[in-house]
Enzyme design. Sequence first.
Site, PDB file in Angstrom:
ATOM      1  N   TYR A 103      28.122 -22.930 -60.526  1.00 49.04           N
ATOM      2  CA  TYR A 103      28.511 -22.659 -59.159  1.00 49.04           C
ATOM      3  C   TYR A 103      29.862 -22.352 -58.753  1.00 49.04           C
ATOM      4  O   TYR A 103      30.280 -21.566 -58.117  1.00 49.04           O
ATOM      5  CB  TYR A 103      27.768 -23.911 -58.406  1.00 49.04           C
TER       6      TYR A 103
ATOM      7  N   ASN B 267      17.942 -18.944 -50.589  1.00 43.07           N
ATOM      8  CA  ASN B 267      18.205 -17.534 -50.830  1.00 43.07           C
ATOM      9  C   ASN B 267      16.517 -17.133 -50.661  1.00 43.07           C
ATOM     10  O   ASN B 267      15.579 -17.644 -51.173  1.00 43.07           O
ATOM     11  CB  ASN B 267      18.438 -17.517 -52.148  1.00 43.07           C
TER      12      ASN B 267
ATOM     13  N   CYS C 290      17.934 -17.685 -60.248  1.00 47.54           N
ATOM     14  CA  CYS C 290      18.827 -18.937 -59.516  1.00 47.54           C
ATOM     15  C   CYS C 290      18.641 -19.819 -60.816  1.00 47.54           C
ATOM     16  O   CYS C 290      19.565 -20.653 -60.866  1.00 47.54           O
ATOM     17  CB  CYS C 290      18.204 -19.428 -58.164  1.00 47.54           C
ATOM     18  N   HIS C 291      17.699 -19.810 -61.576  1.00 49.24           N
ATOM     19  CA  HIS C 291      17.713 -20.748 -62.596  1.00 49.24           C
ATOM     20  C   HIS C 291      18.717 -20.705 -63.960  1.00 49.24           C
ATOM     21  O   HIS C 291      18.960 -21.498 -64.696  1.00 49.24           O
ATOM     22  CB  HIS C 291      16.220 -20.584 -63.420  1.00 49.24           C
TER      23      HIS C 291
ATOM     24  N   GLU D 199      14.751 -18.265 -71.879  1.00 47.67           N
ATOM     25  CA  GLU D 199      15.943 -17.411 -72.287  1.00 47.67           C
ATOM     26  C   GLU D 199      16.556 -17.720 -73.334  1.00 47.67           C
ATOM     27  O   GLU D 199      17.746 -17.213 -73.781  1.00 47.67           O
ATOM     28  CB  GLU D 199      16.938 -17.253 -71.097  1.00 47.67           C
TER      29      GLU D 199
END
Length: 105
Positions: free
Chosen positions: A28, A51, A59-60, A86
């Site tokens: 952040y 958002n 966002c993850h 990921e």
Amino acid sequence: MSKYREMEFSHAVWSVTKKIPKGKVATYSGIARIIGRPKAARAVGNALHVNPFAPVVPCHRVVKKSGQIGGFAGGVKKKIKLLKKEKIKVIKGKIVNFSKVLANF
DNA sequence: GTCGTGACTAGCC
DNA sequence: CGGCTAGCCACGA
């Protein structure tokens, strides 16, 4: 003279978040610094929380500076699941190889 | 224009 | 390790 008109701040947050490479994560405060507000980590979280591009913006891939997942609109569990997809290892809501998956803009 | 809130951070105990 | 405080920024009521 940077004129943040309207919600350019939030817009910048989504823009940067979308630029995060696959398999990497950003913090952040890191995003806040990129857009020119190194102390607006809170505002960044707010922007992501509200958002309108929820499924469009990864966002993850945005986590705390300590490597902690932080929060996620919908459930931190889902966030962890996405991160693991990921190739990012997450244990107890915290990234393992945080320094290695941290995107360096 | 003021107040409260939040997906943050750093410091202190 | 966990909990509390203070500072920071943006947004909605």
